[in-house]
Design a protein around this motif. Structure first.
Motif: not given
Length: 288
Positions: A56, A59, A63, A198-199, A201, A206, A210, A214, A225, A235, A237
């Protein structure tokens, strides 16, 4: 135009960790990083393996995608007084990275962020982009809920000199500096317009992985997700309220941020076409 931050990624991460340790958002247990258990209003961080916390932290820098604010304080104030269709006292001016942004945060249903050339605004539970907000946005009388302040702290690591201004009363004709802690929600909203990540899913791993990340930013239970999974997405956002579908399309989704029990919703095709030009135009990057 995208603004390049004056700070390198390595320096930023060091500054962010120091700051988060200072405010006790982060702590070290058994020589590992963990987040504080309680962030805000029952929202929980993760107490988990060091690798997730480091992922995290690593990232955060990438981001953010910054766009130009007004060049001067006077330009921003002139827009509010002479060009905006909304009451002057709704606005705060935020100085960030030597740019100025006009921001309205009356509640989660009535929000605007105006920069030099583009703006973001709420409409129909969407977060839309344009040159300037429409003149007919309707004020919705709702309680302004407290925000999770993490994005403020992420912006602070980019610019510790972040400054906010307000009008002392509805009849005032000059914005004056005000305490940052009184305007955290405005700063977080500005940060949301910069935040672009973007995460994935597309697998059970994942989705669970994720979701933990979040929960640092959104009230636990929004389930982005899982929403992506059932929408056949690759994914999501949630900051830009966009979803990347398996057929290659990027679409808006609606979200009532006040009520995590209300499920997110993809737009019908006609509405999707209607709002297509109001989607943010940054490239989509995620690792599959």
């Amino acid at each position: 135009m995208q603004i390049a931050p004056a700070i390198s990624k390595d320096t930023y991460e060091i500054d962010l960790v120091k700051h988060l340790l200072d405010i006790r958002f982060l702590r070290i247990a058994d020589n590992k990083f963990v987040t504080a258990r309680s962030i805000a209003d029952g929202t929980l961080g993760f107490e988990t393996e060091d690798s997730l916390c480091k992922e995290w932290l690593n990232s955060v820098y990438d981001s953010y995608s910054f766009y130009d604010g007004f060049d001067t304080f006077e330009d921003c104030q002139r827009f509010i007084f002479n060009e905006s269709h909304y009451p002057n006292h709704y606005f705060r001016i935020i100085k960030f990275l030597n740019m100025y942004y006009a921001v309205i945060y009356e509640n989660t249903q009535f929000q605007q962020v105006i920069g030099k050339d583009i703006c973001y605004y709420n409409k129909n539970n969407l977060f839309l982009v344009g040159h300037r907000p429409p003149s007919n946005l309707t004020y919705k009388d709702r309680v302004a809920l407290p925000v999770i302040p993490l994005i403020y702290h992420e912006l602070y690591a980019f610019d510790p000199e972040i400054t906010t201004y307000h009008l002392p009363d509805a009849m005032a004709t000059q914005f004056v500096e005000c305490p940052v802690h009184d305007t955290i929600s405005y700063i977080v909203l500005l940060g949301v317009t910069f935040k672009d990540i973007w995460y994935l899913c597309n697998t059970p791993h994942t989705i669970a992985h994720n979701r933990a990340l979040l929960n640092l930013y959104f009230t636990e239970g929004h389930g982005f997700t899982l929403f992506g999974k059932y929408s056949k997405a690759i994914a999501v956002n949630p900051f830009q309220r966009l979803i990347s579908l398996t057929n290659g399309r990027i679409e808006h989704f609606q979200m009532n941020i006040d009520d995590y029990r209300t499920p997110q919703r993809l737009l019908p095709y006609r509405e999707m076409r209607r709002f297509h030009e109001n989607m943010r135009h940054r490239p989509v990057h995620f690792e599959e």
